[in-house]
Structures are given as C-alpha cells and as structure tokens.
Design an enzyme around this catalytic site. Sequence first.
Site, PDB file in Angstrom:
ATOM      1  N   ARG A 237      36.795  37.271  36.948  1.00 23.45           N
ATOM      2  CA  ARG A 237      38.061  36.565  36.759  1.00 23.45           C
ATOM      3  C   ARG A 237      38.486  36.779  35.308  1.00 23.45           C
ATOM      4  NH1 ARG A 237      38.450  36.466  41.475  1.00 23.45           N
ATOM      5  NH2 ARG A 237      38.606  34.697  42.899  1.00 23.45           N
ATOM      6  N   GLU A 266      47.973  36.528  36.044  1.00 19.25           N
ATOM      7  CA  GLU A 266      48.256  37.554  37.052  1.00 19.25           C
ATOM      8  C   GLU A 266      49.490  37.153  37.841  1.00 19.25           C
ATOM      9  OE1 GLU A 266      44.715  38.127  39.396  1.00 19.25           O
ATOM     10  OE2 GLU A 266      43.501  38.549  37.634  1.00 19.25           O
ATOM     11  N   HIS A 285      44.193  43.568  40.392  1.00 19.78           N
ATOM     12  CA  HIS A 285      43.293  42.692  41.156  1.00 19.78           C
ATOM     13  C   HIS A 285      43.069  43.231  42.585  1.00 19.78           C
ATOM     14  CE1 HIS A 285      41.743  38.296  41.448  1.00 19.78           C
ATOM     15  NE2 HIS A 285      41.059  39.099  42.264  1.00 19.78           N
TER      16      HIS A 285
END
Length: 326
Positions: A237, A266, A285
């Site tokens: 993360r 994000e 991601h």
Amino acid sequence: MNKRIVVYRPLPEALLDELKRDFHVDDFGHLENFEDPVFRAALAEAHGLIGAGRPITAELLDAAPRLEAISSVSVGVDAYPVEELTRRGIQLCHTPDVLTETTADTGFLLIMATARRAVELADVVRRGDWQASIGGAHYGSDVHGKTLGMVGMGRIGAAIARRGALGFGMRILYSNASPKPALEDELGARRRELDELLAEADFVCVTVPLSAETERLIGERELGLMRDSAILVNIARGKVVDEAALIEALKAGRIRAAGLDVFEREPLPADSPLPHMANVVALPHIGSATHETRYAMARRAVDNIRLVLAGKRPLSPFNAPARTPA
Ligand code: NAP
C-alpha cells in the site's frame, strides 16, 4: 423475504445473476460517491455489502443498521474499521490466496522492469531515439544472484521470495512480525531486523499490510540506510512508504530506482513527479489485475457473503465478531 445485498464495485454479470437468485441485489457497481441518495436508501436496508477500495467509515455503518456482513473484493482490509465492525457484530470477509501468485508476478515484474530499466528504454525505442547500440549510460543491473530483502513475509511476500530464490538464484532476507522457519528451510531465507535488511539488500520489496504500525514504515531514515545502488519495490500500500521522502531519495540518487504499484493517493495526482522520473516504474495498482484473478476474487467475495448471510462460516473471514448477527 430475501436478504438484501448492496454491491459497490463492478462484479461479473454471471456472479451478479447468481446472487440475484437468492438475494435482492442493489447493483451500484459504477457508483461515483457514497453520498448518492439512492445508494444511501439501499444501504439502509442492506444485510450485506460487497465492494473494495473505498474507505468504510463508522458514519457509513450508522446508515446501514441491518448490516451483517461486508465482503471485500481484496485481501487488504485497510479500508475498513475492523474493530468497529467486530464491535457491531459485522463479519468482514476478504479474498486471500486467490490473488497471491498474480500479485507476486506483478512484484517480480517491478523488480525486473526497474533493474533492467525496461520502461525507460522501451520509451527510447518508442520515441525513435534508438540510433546506435546502447552504451553503459543505459545499462541495467542483474537480478539473478542478488540479495532480495522482503519487508513482510506473508502469502505474497513468500511467493515473491520463492520466485527470487528458485527462479533467479537470489539470496533472501526478510523482516516480518513472526519468524518463518518453513521458508528458511525451503528457500534458505534469513530473518533480519528491518535496518539490517535495508543495509544489505539489493532489492527491498514491501509486502506488509497497511496498519497503524506499518504506516510510513519506510521513511527518510530507512531510505537512507539503503545502498545507493538498491531498488525499492512497493506492491503493498502506498502509505507504507513516505512518498515525499522516496521522491527526494530518488532525485538525489540515494537509491537507484523504485518500482511502485501503489501510492499515497490513488489515482496518482496529476502533479506527482513520479511518472516523469526515469528511475521510476509506476503502475496503476494492477497487482491482482488479470482476468483470471479478478474473477477468482469476485467469486470468493460472492461465496463469502452467501455463506455469512446463510448463517454459515465464510471461506475467508477476516474478523471474528463476538455475536452472531441476527
Ligand atoms: P499476509 O499473508 O497477511 O502477509 C502480511 C505479512 O506481513 C505477514 O507475514 C505479517 O506477519 C507481516 N506483518 C504484518 N504487520 C507487520 C509489521 N507491523 N511488521 C512486520 N511484519 C508485519 O498478507 P498478503 O496476502 O501477503 O498481502 C499483503 C498485503 O499486500 C495486503 O495487505 C495488501 O495491502 C497488499 N496487496 C496489494 C495488492 C496490489 O494490487 N498491489 C494486491 C494484493 C495485496 P505475520 O506472518 O507474523 O502475521
């Protein structure tokens, strides 16, 4: 009367149809925001919630008084107030295992791409700037035979370490909350304090979950302990790494490169320098983002919620609520 499930992330049609046979399903797969009044009205009646990615707050839970289960289409549960869910008797489920190998593939992709400067050099070709044999200014560094330092040696960490040790003859170091003797036997992995690992590793690969203990685990001091030839890969993360400190370390050449699948914010803000830095490989991601694995995750999330709402134990519970929901 059928129990009601609210979905806030796109699910495959076949799985939605399957759920609709036994439940009333409110599909908000493309919901823009949690404040949407139609979504809120559905939430007020919901027994189950399936989704991922967005932070679930206590305020949102207050708006869902009948909720018995949340089924996350993810393994990471940093978006959920786990203690609050447990206190309210809400079962949280997630999707471990089914994404482990695919996410490890992405981790190794970042190790390879950063070491061999694959994106930077592919851009040279794309721009039509490949005029002669490339020279030392564009050479990368070897991956095989190097030292891989795993920060976190859980399911995904072990799968990346296995690729490194068995596929690339890498020496494996790891720092982890608990020792992993089976992996030490299997891979010859050696446990180190984090500081020692950072100083020794050629590649530092972060796979710990985001929590109060791991937020900014890798900051300016830790980056300063790494070799100037070392490469940082973050597949966990974004908030586990202090992004501003990382950008400074990369600009100053205090580490050689970074491979990043995850970011503090994000999607990455438009003014982030990271995508424009030659020594950064930035992915949007995509750790688990293959057709096969995203289907398997959705399948698991659907199976989990079906089981909880039928009063049975789910395949992959995350918490253990004190009381069984009514
Ligand atoms: P996991 O099996 O639970 O592994 C996490 C490991 O981290 C465990 O070995 C745990 O130690 C260790 N750990 C936890 N807190 C720690 C701490 N404070 N200090 C040191 N070690 C600590 O989880 P996983 O399935 O490998 O997934 C790991 C994370 O990857 C997820 O939480 C998620 O955030 C991220 N992820 C990202 C993507 C992506 O798309 N980029 C995809 C999937 C997952 P113990 O073994 O002692 O408990």
